[in-house]
Motif scaffolding. Structure first.
Motif, PDB file in Angstrom:
ATOM      1  N   ILE A 109      -0.359   3.132  -3.293  1.00  8.33           N
ATOM      2  CA  ILE A 109      -1.410   4.118  -3.019  1.00  8.33           C
ATOM      3  C   ILE A 109      -0.969   5.555  -3.317  1.00  8.33           C
ATOM      4  CG2 ILE A 109      -2.775   5.180  -1.175  1.00  8.33           C
ATOM      5  CD1 ILE A 109      -3.304   2.430  -0.058  1.00  8.33           C
ATOM      6  N   PRO A 110       0.245   6.007  -2.893  1.00  8.07           N
ATOM      7  CA  PRO A 110       0.644   7.376  -3.258  1.00  8.07           C
ATOM      8  C   PRO A 110       0.675   7.601  -4.761  1.00  8.07           C
ATOM      9  CG  PRO A 110       2.058   6.528  -1.520  1.00  8.07           C
ATOM     10  CD  PRO A 110       1.241   5.372  -2.007  1.00  8.07           C
TER      11      PRO A 110
ATOM     12  N   LYS B  51       5.508  11.242  -3.247  1.00  9.59           N
ATOM     13  CA  LYS B  51       5.286   9.895  -3.779  1.00  9.59           C
ATOM     14  C   LYS B  51       6.570   9.075  -3.779  1.00  9.59           C
ATOM     15  CE  LYS B  51       5.525   8.942  -8.057  1.00  9.59           C
ATOM     16  NZ  LYS B  51       5.370   8.825  -9.538  1.00  9.59           N
TER      17      LYS B  51
ATOM     18  N   LEU C  74      -4.729   9.951  -9.823  1.00  4.67           N
ATOM     19  CA  LEU C  74      -6.131  10.365  -9.776  1.00  4.67           C
ATOM     20  C   LEU C  74      -6.260  11.876  -9.614  1.00  4.67           C
ATOM     21  CD1 LEU C  74      -7.669   7.559  -7.521  1.00  4.67           C
ATOM     22  CD2 LEU C  74      -8.012   7.898  -9.974  1.00  4.67           C
ATOM     23  N   MET C  75      -5.425  12.465  -8.760  1.00  7.23           N
ATOM     24  CA  MET C  75      -5.490  13.908  -8.537  1.00  7.23           C
ATOM     25  C   MET C  75      -5.144  14.681  -9.799  1.00  7.23           C
ATOM     26  SD  MET C  75      -6.622  14.500  -5.540  1.00  7.23           S
ATOM     27  CE  MET C  75      -6.262  16.247  -5.424  1.00  7.23           C
TER      28      MET C  75
ATOM     29  N   SER D 106       0.826  -1.207   0.000  1.00  6.20           N
ATOM     30  CA  SER D 106       0.000   0.000   0.000  1.00  6.20           C
ATOM     31  C   SER D 106       0.855   1.250   0.000  1.00  6.20           C
ATOM     32  CB  SER D 106      -0.928   0.000   1.218  1.00  6.20           C
ATOM     33  OG  SER D 106      -1.788  -1.122   1.201  1.00  6.20           O
TER      34      SER D 106
ATOM     35  N   PHE E 232      -2.924   7.766  -5.935  1.00  7.59           N
ATOM     36  CA  PHE E 232      -3.514   9.026  -5.488  1.00  7.59           C
ATOM     37  C   PHE E 232      -3.063  10.184  -6.379  1.00  7.59           C
ATOM     38  CE2 PHE E 232      -3.280  12.888  -2.842  1.00  7.59           C
ATOM     39  CZ  PHE E 232      -4.618  13.008  -2.487  1.00  7.59           C
TER      40      PHE E 232
END
Length: 283
Positions: free
Chosen positions: A241-242, A268, A248-249, A237, A245
């Motif tokens: 995940i970073p 990140k 997506l951002m 994760s 994220f």
């Protein structure tokens, strides 16, 4: 005049890294958390290497892969943070042409190797450790190699100013006066294909592990094995995940300011090397 400018920047000898564009006045303050996090990364990962070397009970495939992960984390953070700090502290913004593409290559390469290490750690009971470790490293070096090779051969006539703290691929490629679609498509495939393949292999491995867990005779043995799996999933994760994220951002938050994007890109790269020693140290 335009021809003169084009000729001047066709093959720039150096690129200029602006750091966090728009926040130049705050570089001194921003350098403090960067420096502290980098020191923690070094201490945490060196501690893992030292402990595994000294403790005989840790001389097992899982811990050898953990050492390889620690070395990869150290290399990943060292590929960017020292140059970033030199920009913040001494305003050393220049980076020569070859070094820029080398840095770009190393960042992508170590991210791919790191993803492969987690896959290897999920399969460490089923394959020879040295063979899979070598395969993971070679995969990272070979898969990423086309990106800097293609990029370094383009003419750069749009200037040599890179609004970032390191040679991020998109920021450098945007300066090229050439058809950059091949490397963009290739980079996009690597970005999504590598995690997808690794994620599939990890899922297959965990399916086998879960079957084995439910065959264990005692609850204590099951909880211990679940704990090891949970640690591995937390580390996964921290890596994925970073990155997810940020992706997506960038797609959803079209109005994100450039300083925010640059900070997120740096975080990140720093988060996984920072969290991995903490996660595995708490196991």
């Amino acid at each position: 005049m335009s021809d003169s400018n084009k000729t001047e920047f066709t093959n720039p000898s150096t690129f200029i890294l602006l750091g966090i564009a728009g926040l130049e006045a705050a570089h001194g303050w921003i350098s403090i958390p960067f420096c502290v996090l980098y020191i923690v990364v070094i201490l945490g990962n060196v501690a893992i290497l030292f402990i595994v070397k000294k403790e005989q009970s840790f001389h097992e495939p899982m811990y050898y892969f953990l050492c390889m992960l620690a070395i990869t984390d150290l290399a990943l953070s060292t590929a960017t943070v020292p140059k970033t700090l030199s920009i913040f502290w001494f305003n050393f913004r220049e980076i020569d042409f070859g070094s820029c593409f080398t840095q770009m290559y190393l960042v992508h390469c170590f991210l791919v190797i790191e993803s492969g290490m987690f896959t290897a750690m999920a399969f460490d009971r089923y394959v020879a450790i040295f063979r899979i470790g070598l395969a993971v490293v070679l995969r990272g070096f070979i898969i990423i190699l086309p990106i800097p090779i293609m990029g370094s051969r383009w003419p750069y006539c749009k200037g040599n100013i890179v609004p970032h703290t390191y040679c991020k691929q998109f920021s450098v490629v945007s300066l090229a006066c050439a058809d950059t679609r091949p490397t963009s498509y290739y980079s996009l495939c690597v970005t999504y294909l590598v995690p997808s393949v690794d994620g599939f292999l990890i899922a297959v491995s965990y399916t086998q592990i879960l079957r084995a867990i439910f065959r264990l005779p005692t609850n204590d043995a099951r909880f211990k094995t679940f704990g090891t799996c949970g640690t591995h999933l937390c580390a996964l994760s921290a890596l994925y995940i970073p990155d997810l994220f940020l992706s997506l951002m960038l797609r959803i938050g079209s109005n994100l300011s450039l300083p925010v994007v640059i900070l997120m890109a740096n975080v990140k790269l720093l988060v996984p090397p920072l969290l991995h020693p903490i996660i595995y140290g708490a196991e």
